[in-house]
Design an enzyme around this catalytic site. Structure first.
Site, PDB file in Angstrom:
ATOM      1  N   LYS A   1       0.601  -0.952   0.021  1.00 16.68           N
ATOM      2  CA  LYS A   1      -0.119   0.366  -0.276  1.00 16.68           C
ATOM      3  C   LYS A   1       1.160   0.824  -0.044  1.00 16.68           C
ATOM      4  O   LYS A   1       0.560   2.360  -0.668  1.00 16.68           O
ATOM      5  CB  LYS A   1      -0.955  -0.354   1.467  1.00 16.68           C
ATOM      6  CG  LYS A   1      -1.890  -1.331   1.289  1.00 16.68           C
ATOM      7  CD  LYS A   1      -3.492  -0.686   2.369  1.00 16.68           C
ATOM      8  CE  LYS A   1      -2.290  -0.850   4.028  1.00 16.68           C
ATOM      9  NZ  LYS A   1      -1.760  -1.848   4.274  1.00 16.68           N
TER      10      LYS A   1
ATOM     11  N   ARG B   1      -8.970   0.714   9.972  1.00 13.34           N
ATOM     12  CA  ARG B   1      -8.766  -0.643   9.823  1.00 13.34           C
ATOM     13  C   ARG B   1      -9.353  -1.357  10.564  1.00 13.34           C
ATOM     14  O   ARG B   1      -9.101  -2.709  10.473  1.00 13.34           O
ATOM     15  CB  ARG B   1      -7.814  -0.933  10.694  1.00 13.34           C
ATOM     16  CG  ARG B   1      -6.280  -0.697  10.363  1.00 13.34           C
ATOM     17  CD  ARG B   1      -4.881  -0.991  10.776  1.00 13.34           C
ATOM     18  NE  ARG B   1      -4.160  -1.526  10.183  1.00 13.34           N
ATOM     19  CZ  ARG B   1      -2.421  -0.649   9.925  1.00 13.34           C
ATOM     20  NH1 ARG B   1      -3.079   0.542   9.271  1.00 13.34           N
ATOM     21  NH2 ARG B   1      -1.815  -1.539  10.064  1.00 13.34           N
TER      22      ARG B   1
ATOM     23  N   ARG C   1      11.903  -6.735   4.404  1.00 11.43           N
ATOM     24  CA  ARG C   1      12.132  -5.352   4.748  1.00 11.43           C
ATOM     25  C   ARG C   1      12.282  -4.829   6.062  1.00 11.43           C
ATOM     26  O   ARG C   1      13.026  -4.053   6.354  1.00 11.43           O
ATOM     27  CB  ARG C   1      10.461  -4.887   4.224  1.00 11.43           C
ATOM     28  CG  ARG C   1      10.007  -3.153   4.744  1.00 11.43           C
ATOM     29  CD  ARG C   1       8.496  -2.651   4.584  1.00 11.43           C
ATOM     30  NE  ARG C   1       7.861  -2.467   5.873  1.00 11.43           N
ATOM     31  CZ  ARG C   1       6.372  -2.482   5.124  1.00 11.43           C
ATOM     32  NH1 ARG C   1       5.762  -2.491   5.096  1.00 11.43           N
ATOM     33  NH2 ARG C   1       5.740  -3.272   6.936  1.00 11.43           N
TER      34      ARG C   1
ATOM     35  N   ARG D   1      12.262  -1.445  11.283  1.00 11.05           N
ATOM     36  CA  ARG D   1      10.989  -1.241  11.646  1.00 11.05           C
ATOM     37  C   ARG D   1      11.331  -2.177  13.010  1.00 11.05           C
ATOM     38  O   ARG D   1      11.167  -3.327  13.056  1.00 11.05           O
ATOM     39  CB  ARG D   1       9.882  -1.398  10.990  1.00 11.05           C
ATOM     40  CG  ARG D   1       9.263  -0.155  10.291  1.00 11.05           C
ATOM     41  CD  ARG D   1       8.085  -0.306   9.565  1.00 11.05           C
ATOM     42  NE  ARG D   1       7.137  -0.934   9.639  1.00 11.05           N
ATOM     43  CZ  ARG D   1       5.873  -0.784   9.188  1.00 11.05           C
ATOM     44  NH1 ARG D   1       5.830  -0.106   7.921  1.00 11.05           N
ATOM     45  NH2 ARG D   1       4.769  -1.517   9.726  1.00 11.05           N
TER      46      ARG D   1
ATOM     47  N   ARG E   1       0.019  -9.115  13.366  1.00 13.82           N
ATOM     48  CA  ARG E   1      -0.428  -8.532  12.228  1.00 13.82           C
ATOM     49  C   ARG E   1      -1.500  -8.385  11.076  1.00 13.82           C
ATOM     50  O   ARG E   1      -2.348  -8.177  10.691  1.00 13.82           O
ATOM     51  CB  ARG E   1       0.265  -7.280  11.608  1.00 13.82           C
ATOM     52  CG  ARG E   1       1.263  -5.902  12.627  1.00 13.82           C
ATOM     53  CD  ARG E   1       2.655  -6.134  12.756  1.00 13.82           C
ATOM     54  NE  ARG E   1       2.757  -5.111  10.955  1.00 13.82           N
ATOM     55  CZ  ARG E   1       3.453  -5.204  10.297  1.00 13.82           C
ATOM     56  NH1 ARG E   1       4.945  -5.802  11.293  1.00 13.82           N
ATOM     57  NH2 ARG E   1       4.258  -5.229   9.173  1.00 13.82           N
TER      58      ARG E   1
HETATM   59  P1  ADP Z   1       1.482  -1.878   7.978  1.00 13.39           P
HETATM   60  O1  ADP Z   1       2.748  -1.275   7.056  1.00 13.39           O
HETATM   61  O2  ADP Z   1       1.645  -3.100   8.766  1.00 13.39           O
HETATM   62  O3  ADP Z   1       0.462  -2.705   7.216  1.00 13.39           O
HETATM   63  P2  ADP Z   1       1.213   0.728   9.458  1.00 13.39           P
HETATM   64  O4  ADP Z   1       2.076   0.899   8.783  1.00 13.39           O
HETATM   65  O5  ADP Z   1       0.089   0.921   8.249  1.00 13.39           O
HETATM   66  O6  ADP Z   1       1.304  -0.825   8.581  1.00 13.39           O
HETATM   67  O7  ADP Z   1       0.579   1.015  10.184  1.00 13.39           O
HETATM   68  C1  ADP Z   1       2.024   0.759  11.393  1.00 13.39           C
HETATM   69  C2  ADP Z   1       1.535  -0.305  13.080  1.00 13.39           C
HETATM   70  O8  ADP Z   1       0.183   1.338  13.114  1.00 13.39           O
HETATM   71  C3  ADP Z   1       0.045  -0.625  12.933  1.00 13.39           C
HETATM   72  O9  ADP Z   1       0.399  -2.058  13.351  1.00 13.39           O
HETATM   73  C4  ADP Z   1      -0.915  -0.261  14.154  1.00 13.39           C
HETATM   74  O10 ADP Z   1      -0.703  -0.732  15.503  1.00 13.39           O
HETATM   75  C5  ADP Z   1      -0.634   0.609  14.071  1.00 13.39           C
HETATM   76  N1  ADP Z   1      -2.070   1.779  13.072  1.00 13.39           N
HETATM   77  C6  ADP Z   1      -1.741   2.104  12.123  1.00 13.39           C
HETATM   78  N2  ADP Z   1      -2.732   2.590  11.459  1.00 13.39           N
HETATM   79  C7  ADP Z   1      -3.882   2.647  12.184  1.00 13.39           C
HETATM   80  C8  ADP Z   1      -5.213   2.123  12.531  1.00 13.39           C
HETATM   81  N3  ADP Z   1      -6.514   2.890  11.655  1.00 13.39           N
HETATM   82  N4  ADP Z   1      -5.967   2.188  13.868  1.00 13.39           N
HETATM   83  C9  ADP Z   1      -5.036   1.253  14.622  1.00 13.39           C
HETATM   84  N5  ADP Z   1      -3.473   0.917  14.461  1.00 13.39           N
HETATM   85  C10 ADP Z   1      -3.221   1.376  13.301  1.00 13.39           C
END
Ligand code: ADP
Length: 201
Positions: free
Chosen positions: A16, A91, A130, A136, A147
């Protein structure tokens, strides 16, 4: 004119963020990523960052209250008037409903929900790679699996929400705004599919 109020949905590691960067470059609209905003809050040591850090490191979701507030604040800024790519939000169903209300209030309903679909095992491998490159804190195997589990339980049901309630663009015969895009393949291939879906919405 293709859609410029875009929601990107997809499992962690579906690409994404990468595709969002391409879309904003092509369309000149802001990228709104709650993950990036939360990581910035953690780095800056704000109150939100302090609350979010442990939850994020465990691969769990930050509370709806916190993310809804930061997303609403960001969407209300003037540059989001011309369009946006939302990435990582909503989410949960509660977040999706809050988003619907906020965008209705702002008079800027979603025009397209793009669901990037991927093979789970391929994605786990992608995330592990990654992890090596970016380091990260939430990119280790245990957290990645958590996740994925959280995505399946809480976020995947949103596909149905957007299939049913998807916004309708003026002049369009489509009643749903959900477009599913195959996320496997090269970045260019996936981006091409996204552009095709956007021009048709
Ligand atoms: P990924 O690359 O795993 O999709 P993101 O970079 O979007 O993850 O988000 C990293 C972390 O930030 C998530 O695992 C969660 O803990 C938190 N987070 C991000 N967006 C949300 C959301 N909309 N609701 C709840 N937690 C969120």
């Amino acid at each position: 004119m293709s859609a410029t109020r875009i929601l990107l949905l997809g499992a962690p590691g579906a690409g994404k963020g990468t595709q969002a960067a391409r879309i904003i470059e092509r369309h000149g609209i802001p990228h709104i990523s709650t993950g990036d905003m939360l990581r910035a809050a953690v780095a800056a040591g704000t109150e939100v960052g302090l609350k979010a850090k442990a939850v994020m490191d465990a691969g769990q979701l930050v509370s709806d209250e916190i993310v809804i507030a930061i997303a609403e604040e960001r969407l209300s800024q003037p540059d989001a008037k011309q369009g946006f790519v939302l990435d990582g939000f909503p989410r949960t169903l509660a977040q999706a409903e809050a988003l619907d209300r906020t965008l209705e209030k702002l008079g800027t309903p979603l025009e397209c929900c793009l669901a990037v679909t991927v093979d789970t095992e391929a994605v786990v491998q992608r995330l592990l790679k990654r992890a090596e490159i970016e380091g990260r804190a939430d990119d280790n195997e245990e957290t990645i699996r958590e996740r994925m589990r959280v995505y399946d339980a809480q976020t995947a049901p949103l596909l149905e929400h957007y299939r049913k309630t998807g916004s309708r663009k003026a002049g369009s015969r489509k009643t749903g705004s959900l477009a599913e895009v195959d996320g496997m393949g090269t970045v260019d291939e996936v981006f091409e599919r996204i552009e095709e879906a956007l021009s048709g919405s």
